[in-house]
Design an enzyme around this catalytic site. Structure first.
Site, PDB file in Angstrom:
ATOM      1  N   SER A   1       0.826  -1.218   0.000  1.00 28.54           N
ATOM      2  CA  SER A   1       0.000   0.000   0.000  1.00 28.54           C
ATOM      3  C   SER A   1       0.857   1.264   0.000  1.00 28.54           C
ATOM      4  O   SER A   1       0.473   2.274  -0.598  1.00 28.54           O
ATOM      5  CB  SER A   1      -0.976  -0.001   1.177  1.00 28.54           C
ATOM      6  OG  SER A   1      -0.293   0.142   2.410  1.00 28.54           O
TER       7      SER A   1
ATOM      8  N   MET B   1      10.795  -6.561   4.455  1.00 28.04           N
ATOM      9  CA  MET B   1      11.011  -7.213   5.746  1.00 28.04           C
ATOM     10  C   MET B   1      12.332  -7.985   5.808  1.00 28.04           C
ATOM     11  O   MET B   1      12.366  -9.153   6.201  1.00 28.04           O
ATOM     12  CB  MET B   1       9.826  -8.136   6.062  1.00 28.04           C
ATOM     13  CG  MET B   1       8.545  -7.367   6.303  1.00 28.04           C
ATOM     14  SD  MET B   1       8.755  -6.116   7.589  1.00 28.04           S
ATOM     15  CE  MET B   1       7.117  -5.445   7.693  1.00 28.04           C
ATOM     16  N   ARG B   2      13.392  -7.318   5.401  1.00 29.87           N
ATOM     17  CA  ARG B   2      14.738  -7.911   5.468  1.00 29.87           C
ATOM     18  C   ARG B   2      15.674  -6.879   6.050  1.00 29.87           C
ATOM     19  O   ARG B   2      15.499  -5.678   5.817  1.00 29.87           O
ATOM     20  CB  ARG B   2      15.259  -8.237   4.069  1.00 29.87           C
ATOM     21  CG  ARG B   2      14.426  -9.240   3.338  1.00 29.87           C
ATOM     22  CD  ARG B   2      14.933 -10.625   3.589  1.00 29.87           C
ATOM     23  NE  ARG B   2      14.185 -11.584   2.800  1.00 29.87           N
ATOM     24  CZ  ARG B   2      14.420 -12.884   2.834  1.00 29.87           C
ATOM     25  NH1 ARG B   2      15.382 -13.381   3.589  1.00 29.87           N
ATOM     26  NH2 ARG B   2      13.706 -13.694   2.094  1.00 29.87           N
TER      27      ARG B   2
ATOM     28  N   ASN C   1      13.758   4.269   4.934  1.00 31.14           N
ATOM     29  CA  ASN C   1      12.792   3.283   5.411  1.00 31.14           C
ATOM     30  C   ASN C   1      11.650   3.978   6.147  1.00 31.14           C
ATOM     31  O   ASN C   1      11.842   5.044   6.729  1.00 31.14           O
ATOM     32  CB  ASN C   1      13.500   2.306   6.368  1.00 31.14           C
ATOM     33  CG  ASN C   1      12.573   1.203   6.874  1.00 31.14           C
ATOM     34  OD1 ASN C   1      11.787   0.639   6.109  1.00 31.14           O
ATOM     35  ND2 ASN C   1      12.635   0.895   8.163  1.00 31.14           N
TER      36      ASN C   1
ATOM     37  N   HIS D   1       8.784   3.263   9.194  1.00 28.10           N
ATOM     38  CA  HIS D   1       8.509   2.347  10.294  1.00 28.10           C
ATOM     39  C   HIS D   1       7.259   2.820  11.041  1.00 28.10           C
ATOM     40  O   HIS D   1       7.146   4.004  11.359  1.00 28.10           O
ATOM     41  CB  HIS D   1       9.720   2.293  11.231  1.00 28.10           C
ATOM     42  CG  HIS D   1       9.565   1.272  12.302  1.00 28.10           C
ATOM     43  ND1 HIS D   1       9.774  -0.081  12.074  1.00 28.10           N
ATOM     44  CD2 HIS D   1       9.165   1.382  13.587  1.00 28.10           C
ATOM     45  CE1 HIS D   1       9.516  -0.750  13.190  1.00 28.10           C
ATOM     46  NE2 HIS D   1       9.161   0.121  14.118  1.00 28.10           N
TER      47      HIS D   1
HETATM   48  C1  GAR Z   1       3.993  -0.554   6.722  1.00 30.28           C
HETATM   49  O1  GAR Z   1       3.150  -0.285   7.811  1.00 30.28           O
HETATM   50  C2  GAR Z   1       5.433  -0.271   7.083  1.00 30.28           C
HETATM   51  O2  GAR Z   1       5.572   0.825   7.952  1.00 30.28           O
HETATM   52  C3  GAR Z   1       5.830  -1.535   7.781  1.00 30.28           C
HETATM   53  O3  GAR Z   1       5.247  -2.548   6.992  1.00 30.28           O
HETATM   54  C4  GAR Z   1       4.022  -2.061   6.462  1.00 30.28           C
HETATM   55  C5  GAR Z   1       3.972  -2.383   4.991  1.00 30.28           C
HETATM   56  O4  GAR Z   1       2.700  -2.157   4.480  1.00 30.28           O
HETATM   57  N1  GAR Z   1       7.252  -1.671   7.870  1.00 30.28           N
HETATM   58  C6  GAR Z   1       7.893  -2.219   8.919  1.00 30.28           C
HETATM   59  O5  GAR Z   1       7.317  -2.702   9.872  1.00 30.28           O
HETATM   60  C7  GAR Z   1       9.402  -2.181   8.834  1.00 30.28           C
HETATM   61  N2  GAR Z   1       9.986  -2.624  10.054  1.00 30.28           N
HETATM   62  P1  GAR Z   1       2.473  -2.058   2.912  1.00 30.28           P
HETATM   63  O6  GAR Z   1       3.076  -3.310   2.273  1.00 30.28           O
HETATM   64  O7  GAR Z   1       0.990  -2.010   2.731  1.00 30.28           O
HETATM   65  O8  GAR Z   1       3.130  -0.794   2.417  1.00 30.28           O
END
Ligand code: GAR
Length: 197
Positions: free
Chosen positions: A13, A82-83, A99, A101
């Site tokens: 998203s 997620m790496r 990034n 978070h």
């Molecule tokens: C997002 O909320 C992002 O902040 C988080 O993963 C989600 C991805 O959503 N990232 C982390 O947690 C990084 N440590 P998306 O695939 O819908 O963009």
């Protein structure tokens, strides 16, 4: 035009909002490609926008490096990737990896930050955008947006609010990074013009 590459592992998203901002011209950049480390929703979004995508082959960091080396992007945007980026790549590309978070770092680093914050019972949480350094979610902070947590909210409601903030702000922060001068001194990020974000 500055070139950007997005890496994702999930729904996509955030990637979608960035692709939208590029296609409407709000974000004046070329979205060169999407990199993913697994089959995920982001791939379909790339297809819909006609953006090239690569499913990274193993070991993922080698193909990641090879593709990025060829494109030589101005910015590598992690959007739910997620790496953990290996040290040698962080060194090679610093400060060009950014990034997002879903918490106010340094609170709740790592996985499932929204769940962690919800279960902890914090009254304020939010979103952080930072430059990637050698640690996990430790790099210089570019931008944070706080969100007051209403005690009546379910986890799903909190997740939705956090994602709304991410979607509203991530592409804007990327735009600023591409077009405004900044410096990093120690672990502090600072814009070199006067405008503030
Ligand atoms: C997002 O909320 C992002 O902040 C988080 O993963 C989600 C991805 O959503 N990232 C982390 O947690 C990084 N440590 P998306 O695939 O819908 O963009």
């Amino acid at each position: 035009k500055p070139r950007i590459v997005v890496a994702a592992s999930g729904r996509g998203s955030n990637f979608e909002k960035i692709a939208e901002a590029v296609s409407t011209g709000l974000l004046n950049a070329t979205l060169e490609c999407l990199l993913v480390d697994r089959e995920c929703g982001a791939l379909e979004i790339a297809r819909n926008f006609g953006i090239r995508s690569y499913l990274l082959s193993k070991p993922w960091h080698k193909s990641f490096d090879e593709i990025i080396d060829q494109i030589n992007p101005h910015l590598i945007v992690l959007a739910g990737f997620m790496r953990i980026i290996p040290e040698n790549l962080v060194e090679k590309y610093f400060p060009r990896i950014v990034n997002i978070h879903p918490s106010l770092l340094p609170a709740f680093p790592g996985k499932d930050a929204i769940v962690q914050a919800y279960e902890y019972g914090v009254k304020v949480t939010g979103v952080t955008v930072h430059i990637v350094d050698k640690g996990v979610d430790t790099g210089p902070i570019i931008f944070q947006k706080a969100l007051e947590v209403d005690e009546s909210w379910s986890l799903e409601q909190l997740e939705e609010k956090i994602h709304q903030i991410e979607h509203e702000w991530y592409w804007r922060v990327i735009r600023e990074l591409l077009y405004r001068p900044f410096e990093i001194v120690g672990r502090k990020f600072r814009w070199l013009d006067e405008e503030g974000l």
